[in-house]
Motif scaffolding. Structure first.
Motif, PDB file in Angstrom:
ATOM      1  N   ASP A   2      -1.138  19.303 -10.263  1.00 21.66           N
ATOM      2  CA  ASP A   2       0.053  20.158 -10.248  1.00 21.66           C
ATOM      3  C   ASP A   2       1.058  19.735  -9.196  1.00 21.66           C
ATOM      4  O   ASP A   2       2.042  20.452  -8.947  1.00 21.66           O
ATOM      5  N   TYR A   3       0.840  18.609  -8.563  1.00 21.89           N
ATOM      6  CA  TYR A   3       1.699  18.173  -7.466  1.00 21.89           C
ATOM      7  C   TYR A   3       2.457  16.901  -7.833  1.00 21.89           C
ATOM      8  O   TYR A   3       1.903  15.994  -8.475  1.00 21.89           O
ATOM      9  N   PHE A   4       3.717  16.863  -7.405  1.00 19.01           N
ATOM     10  CA  PHE A   4       4.477  15.612  -7.454  1.00 19.01           C
ATOM     11  C   PHE A   4       4.289  14.926  -6.093  1.00 19.01           C
ATOM     12  O   PHE A   4       4.506  15.534  -5.044  1.00 19.01           O
ATOM     13  N   VAL A   5       3.876  13.668  -6.116  1.00 20.87           N
ATOM     14  CA  VAL A   5       3.448  12.982  -4.888  1.00 20.87           C
ATOM     15  C   VAL A   5       4.299  11.739  -4.661  1.00 20.87           C
ATOM     16  O   VAL A   5       4.560  10.959  -5.579  1.00 20.87           O
ATOM     17  N   VAL A   6       4.726  11.574  -3.405  1.00 20.15           N
ATOM     18  CA  VAL A   6       5.415  10.340  -2.982  1.00 20.15           C
ATOM     19  C   VAL A   6       4.585   9.706  -1.877  1.00 20.15           C
ATOM     20  O   VAL A   6       4.265  10.351  -0.875  1.00 20.15           O
ATOM     21  N   ASN A   7       4.207   8.438  -2.067  1.00 20.30           N
ATOM     22  CA  ASN A   7       3.425   7.687  -1.081  1.00 20.30           C
ATOM     23  C   ASN A   7       4.247   6.519  -0.551  1.00 20.30           C
ATOM     24  O   ASN A   7       4.835   5.758  -1.344  1.00 20.30           O
ATOM     25  N   LEU A   8       4.292   6.378   0.763  1.00 22.75           N
ATOM     26  CA  LEU A   8       4.936   5.234   1.391  1.00 22.75           C
ATOM     27  C   LEU A   8       3.919   4.471   2.206  1.00 22.75           C
ATOM     28  O   LEU A   8       3.130   5.079   2.960  1.00 22.75           O
ATOM     29  N   TYR A   9       3.914   3.143   2.073  1.00 21.78           N
ATOM     30  CA  TYR A   9       3.050   2.290   2.883  1.00 21.78           C
ATOM     31  C   TYR A   9       3.947   1.308   3.642  1.00 21.78           C
ATOM     32  O   TYR A   9       4.624   0.467   3.042  1.00 21.78           O
ATOM     33  N   LEU A  10       3.973   1.430   4.943  1.00 25.63           N
ATOM     34  CA  LEU A  10       4.917   0.637   5.753  1.00 25.63           C
ATOM     35  C   LEU A  10       4.186  -0.118   6.871  1.00 25.63           C
ATOM     36  O   LEU A  10       3.209   0.380   7.397  1.00 25.63           O
TER      37      LEU A  10
END
Length: 410
Positions: free
Chosen positions: A402-410
């Motif tokens: 039920d979640y919209f997810v944004v992942n950043l790998y820096l």
């Protein structure tokens, strides 16, 4: 001898035009000398190749092809990071060279006068390139870059069609060549102006977000100072009350008072401790903003003081991600946001998820802004993508339950 001087001169003009446009890290004098030697050597070789009997029939297109790829090779050697930017500029400049050559040769039979006219127009072209340039592709969208590249190719095709059409009457190219020259100037001006204006809007957005982050940090610190004053004042009153009870030997009441404050739950305050001062301030401010709108934020953050991003980049990324999540949550009945950040060995992972009642990827897969003034909104993701690209990182987004997810790998 003249057959060598003429193409070498025009090729050098193109290389020096690129040198003035593209950013580089080389010593300017060394680069200029290298560019001159490269241009002379390459053009002499190209001139010899096009004179081979087996290639004479296709010498015109072979010449243009070699001109294009050797210019790209120069960009790869001297300005490797700007190779993508060099591509449309090379295409435009080849168009200019073709138009100038036909016009200068059509207007006079004198080689010297023709060369003088060509050099004058090439110098004007170089000045125009310098005044109307894009020095980086940081905030340039794929569509804008596509228009930039395709317009140069389309003008080349148009010119070749006109050249074929007037092949029976070459004198008419005297008018077609300057017309195409002006079309190239106009198209280059329109494209570069549009891109620069868009970049200015994005940069204003970056500055605005930075100022918001700075104001948020000031607000957090002001709140903490005010809270410290409040606690100090309350503590003095409690101590005074205890002192009075002690003097009056009212031990039972004193014991009850101590028990009351010792067993009392401390009031929850929206201040987090992540190990990084800036992130503490930003998250504390965003938590308070979210609670004012009835949004629940849960943070799970463990960071070192030193991060692979600058303070400006940290505030830009974090505020944009959380602001986007809050904006989406305001439209939901179940308002829940989760923020996770971890850093180790010079790497940073940021995850922001917000609960939604629909499949975002099905309804809006490109995450385009739904606001009316689209030009001034939806900048956040462009800024984030720029930071990710700058650090050779990775950005992923999609649905997870039920979640919209944004992942950043820096």
């Amino acid at each position: 001898m003249w057959e060598i001087i003429e193409p070498v001169t025009k090729y050098l003009f193109m290389l020096f035009a690129l040198q003035s446009i593209l950013p580089n890290r080389f010593n300017r004098a060394a680069e200029t000398a290298g560019t001159f030697l490269y241009g002379v050597t390459v053009m002499v070789i190209i001139n010899q190749i096009t004179k081979l009997p087996s290639l004479m029939l296709y010498s015109y297109f072979i010449f243009l092809t070699l001109l294009f790829f050797t210019a790209l090779l120069w960009a790869a050697v001297f300005t490797k990071a700007s190779l993508k930017l060099a591509l449309p500029y090379i295409c435009f400049y080849i168009n200019f060279i073709l138009c100038i050559r036909v016009f200068s040769e059509s207007i006079t039979n004198s080689n010297l006068l023709s060369m003088g006219i060509a050099v004058l127009f090439l110098a004007m072209t170089n000045l125009f390139f310098y005044k109307n340039r894009i020095t980086e592709l940081v905030y340039v969208t794929r569509t804008q870059y596509g228009v930039f590249l395709v317009s140069a190719c389309a003008l080349f095709v148009s010119y070749e069609l006109w050249r074929g059409f007037f092949s029976i009457e070459p004198n008419r190219m005297l008018w077609a060549a300057p017309c195409h020259y002006c079309m190239n100037l106009l198209m280059l001006y329109l494209v570069t102006t549009t891109v620069r204006e868009y970049q200015e809007v994005i940069q204003l957005g970056v500055i605005s977000k930075k100022q918001e982050a700075e104001l948020a940090e000031i607000d957090v610190h002001a709140g903490l100072v005010q809270q410290c004053y409040y606690i100090r004042h309350e503590f003095k009153n409690i101590c005074f009350h205890m002192q009075v009870l002690l003097k009056e030997k009212k031990y039972e009441e004193l014991d009850k008072l101590i028990a009351k404050y010792a067993g009392e739950k401390l009031e929850y305050h929206d201040v987090v401790n992540t190990g990084n001062r800036l992130v503490d301030a930003l998250l504390s401010q965003k938590i308070r903003e979210a609670r004012m709108h009835g949004i629940n934020i849960v943070t799970k953050v463990l960071l070192s003081e030193a991060l692979p991003l600058s303070d400006e980049e940290v505030s830009t990324v974090l505020t944009n991600l959380i602001d986007n999540a809050m904006e989406a949550s305001e439209k939901e009945t179940d308002r829940d946001i989760r923020v996770e950040m971890t850093s180790a060995k010079g790497l940073l992972q940021v995850t922001v998820r917000n609960k939604v009642s629909y499949d975002v990827m099905e309804k809006n897969p490109d995450l385009r802004t739904t606001k009316r003034e689209a030009r001034f909104h939806g900048i956040g993701l462009s800024i984030i993508r720029d930071v990710v690209k700058r650090h050779n990182g990775k950005m992923e987004y999609g649905m997870n339950g039920d979640y919209f997810v944004v992942n950043l790998y820096l």
